[in-house]
Design a protein around this motif. Structure first.
Motif, short mmCIF file in Angstrom:
data_model
loop_
_atom_site.label_atom_id
_atom_site.label_comp_id
_atom_site.label_asym_id
_atom_site.label_seq_id
_atom_site.Cartn_x
_atom_site.Cartn_y
_atom_site.Cartn_z
N VAL A 245 0.84 -1.20 0.00
CA VAL A 245 0.00 0.00 0.00
C VAL A 245 0.88 1.25 0.00
O VAL A 245 0.54 2.27 -0.62
CB VAL A 245 -0.95 -0.01 1.22
CG1 VAL A 245 -1.74 1.29 1.31
CG2 VAL A 245 -1.90 -1.21 1.14
N LYS A 246 2.01 1.16 0.67
CA LYS A 246 2.89 2.33 0.78
C LYS A 246 3.46 2.74 -0.57
O LYS A 246 3.87 3.90 -0.75
CB LYS A 246 4.02 2.03 1.77
CG LYS A 246 4.72 3.29 2.27
CD LYS A 246 5.58 3.02 3.49
CE LYS A 246 6.20 4.32 3.98
NZ LYS A 246 6.95 4.17 5.22
N VAL A 247 3.51 1.82 -1.51
CA VAL A 247 3.95 2.16 -2.86
C VAL A 247 3.02 3.23 -3.45
O VAL A 247 3.45 4.17 -4.12
CB VAL A 247 3.97 0.90 -3.76
CG1 VAL A 247 4.26 1.27 -5.21
CG2 VAL A 247 5.01 -0.09 -3.25
N LYS A 248 1.71 3.08 -3.17
CA LYS A 248 0.72 4.06 -3.67
C LYS A 248 0.66 5.30 -2.79
O LYS A 248 0.23 6.37 -3.23
CB LYS A 248 -0.67 3.41 -3.71
CG LYS A 248 -0.76 2.17 -4.60
CD LYS A 248 -2.13 1.53 -4.45
CE LYS A 248 -2.16 0.17 -5.13
NZ LYS A 248 -3.38 -0.58 -4.83
N ASN A 249 1.03 5.15 -1.50
CA ASN A 249 0.94 6.27 -0.56
C ASN A 249 2.28 6.38 0.18
O ASN A 249 2.40 6.01 1.34
CB ASN A 249 -0.22 6.00 0.42
CG ASN A 249 -0.40 7.13 1.43
OD1 ASN A 249 0.29 8.15 1.37
ND2 ASN A 249 -1.31 6.93 2.37
#
Length: 481
Positions: free
Chosen positions: A89-93
């Motif tokens: 998820v951190k890739v997107k955020n």
């Protein structure tokens, strides 16, 4: 120390009313026992004052916190998997910060920052008030950690927000830490020494919950029977207290009485008890007040005296039987539940048979049963070889579970034909046409909805049962309504 783990709640993401003006978003999920879920409420309350509102959309979060459990390896592996998911998820955020709270944070400390590169923040169970400072460190690009265990912290001055609450039942923490050094348990190392919370702050929280419409409270502690307030300080230092402090001290029986008197129409439960510390004045207090539920979670872990010694459980099989007999003589309709471990190091078939025979004697209403899982840092983990093969552990566990199902059905059948008070909590899982609630003995009761609503105390005639559920029909409101 025993921990009741509600499998239905594991990984629940928590949400509360949005505070006007807060701009940042917090995603917090919890694993483990009721104490962890209670601690998450304290954390959310602290962060609400720091500009955070909760969200249930992980992708939107500025800060993601996972409150962790170390009691079994399975719980820790679940958290590791969640961290891998957060990483995706951190890739997107990319601005999202990730923190680990609770027992696993305390056990692993700086190792967490080394092993899990996604983690920015590691916070132990006694350091939640330091979160604003730790978050400032993270905002400035530094990893942050506080796993210092406290001798004083009880969070008695924090009014927890009630997360994902049904508005009917709530948990109130009365102690933190544990002094019982059971060889299988990591809790004394992850939650520190035992200390009790000021009874006045507990009563204030109880009164506040009643004013907000709550009908039932569970008093929580690693070992509630050890509750002892003498003006502050560790339980182990009580012998150094002044004569006045000793004379005015409040033990668990007295605290129970204070709660029952403070709100006579509110139901009270408590968890967890330890056989070596439970005293009969607690049972007598339960019998004296109808608003204290007739249910005791009384973990034994094994029926073998030899294994109990290996576990450093400071009671024998016969002492446990005597306690059970005394409880049942004072409260004949009491329900008792257990924790049981199969396959503890060196456990033989004879030891296992002792456990089964103890269960036959007590005939518990229900229980929480696990195969032994070695925990790093515990005395058993350091000094004892995990020598019972996995397949033997599982077979013994299956036998314990099968016997418990038989006893659970025996106990539920004892309710059929009776009229019992039930507090309605929610719709039944199986039918939206039925309510589900619990009786005084903590057994789930389902019955047709009719005109009743959640939060009502209703008298229900029990018509049928399964091994886990009572089935009935309402016959009117109870006098407590």
């Amino acid at each position: 120390m025993e921990k009741i783990i509600d499998e239905d709640k594991q990984g629940a993401s928590l949400i509360l009313d949005q505070k006007k003006g807060n701009q940042k978003k917090l995603f917090i999920e919890s694993y483990g026992c009721q104490m962890n879920f209670s601690d998450s409420e304290i954390v959310a309350s602290i962060l609400s004052e720091q500009g955070y509102n909760t969200t249930q959309k992980l992708e939107d979060a500025d800060l993601v916190l996972v409150n962790t459990c170390s009691i079994r390896d399975k719980a820790e592996q679940t958290v590791r998997k969640r961290l891998k998911y957060y990483d995706k998820v951190k890739v997107k955020n990319p601005n999202m910060k990730v923190g680990v709270l609770g027992c696993m944070a305390e056990r692993l400390k700086t190792k967490f920052l080394e092993e899990e590169k996604i983690v920015d923040l590691v916070v132990g169970p006694d350091a939640y008030k330091d979160l604003p400072n730790l978050l400032s460190e993270v905002e400035e690009g530094r990893d942050a950690i506080n796993v210092i265990l406290s001798k004083e912290e009880t969070y008695g001055d924090i009014s927890p927000v009630r997360l994902n609450s049904n508005g009917i039942s709530a948990f109130v923490s009365i102690t933190r830490g544990c002094d019982n050094m059971c060889t299988f348990c990591v809790v004394p190392f992850t939650r520190g020494r035992e200390r009790s919370r000021d009874p006045q702050s507990i009563i204030e929280e109880v009164n506040d919950l009643w004013a907000k419409g709550y009908k039932e409270i569970t008093l929580l502690g690693q070992n509630v029977d050890s509750y002892l307030w003498y003006g502050g300080g560790l339980k182990k230092d009580f012998d150094k207290a002044s004569e006045l402090q000793k004379a005015t001290a409040v033990n668990f029986a007295k605290l129970l009485e204070l709660c029952a008197k403070a709100q006579p129409k509110m139901r009270f439960r408590f968890s967890t008890s330890n056989p070596q510390d439970m005293t009969l004045d607690v049972i007598e207090t339960m019998a004296a007040y109808r608003n204290i539920c007739n249910y005791i979670h009384l973990p034994v872990q094994s029926g073998s005296d030899r294994i109990l010694r290996e576990m450093n459980r400071l009671h024998t099989r016969e002492e446990y039987f005597e306690l059970i007999d005394n409880i049942r003589s004072i409260i004949p309709d009491v329900a008792i539940s257990q924790d049981m471990i199969s396959g503890f190091p060196t456990e033989t078939e004879e030891d296992h048979k002792d456990t089964l025979s103890l269960m036959e004697y007590v005939k518990y209403d229900f229980g929480f049963m696990f195969a032994y899982s070695e925990r790093p840092g515990t005395l058993a983990g350091r000094k004892m070889e995990d020598d019972v093969p996995a397949e033997v552990k599982q077979r013994r566990l299956n036998e314990i579970q099968d016997l418990q199902r038989k006893h659970s059905h025996y106990r539920t059948k004892g309710h059929v034909g009776k009229i019992e008070e039930v507090l309605i909590e929610k719709s039944s899982k199986r039918s939206d046409l039925q309510w589900a609630g619990r009786n005084s003995q903590n057994t789930v009761v389902v019955f047709p909805k009719e005109h009743y609503k959640p939060g009502d105390f209703v008298n229900v005639k029990i018509l049928d049962c399964t091994s886990a559920t009572l089935i009935g029909e309402a016959v009117g409101y109870s006098e407590n309504n």
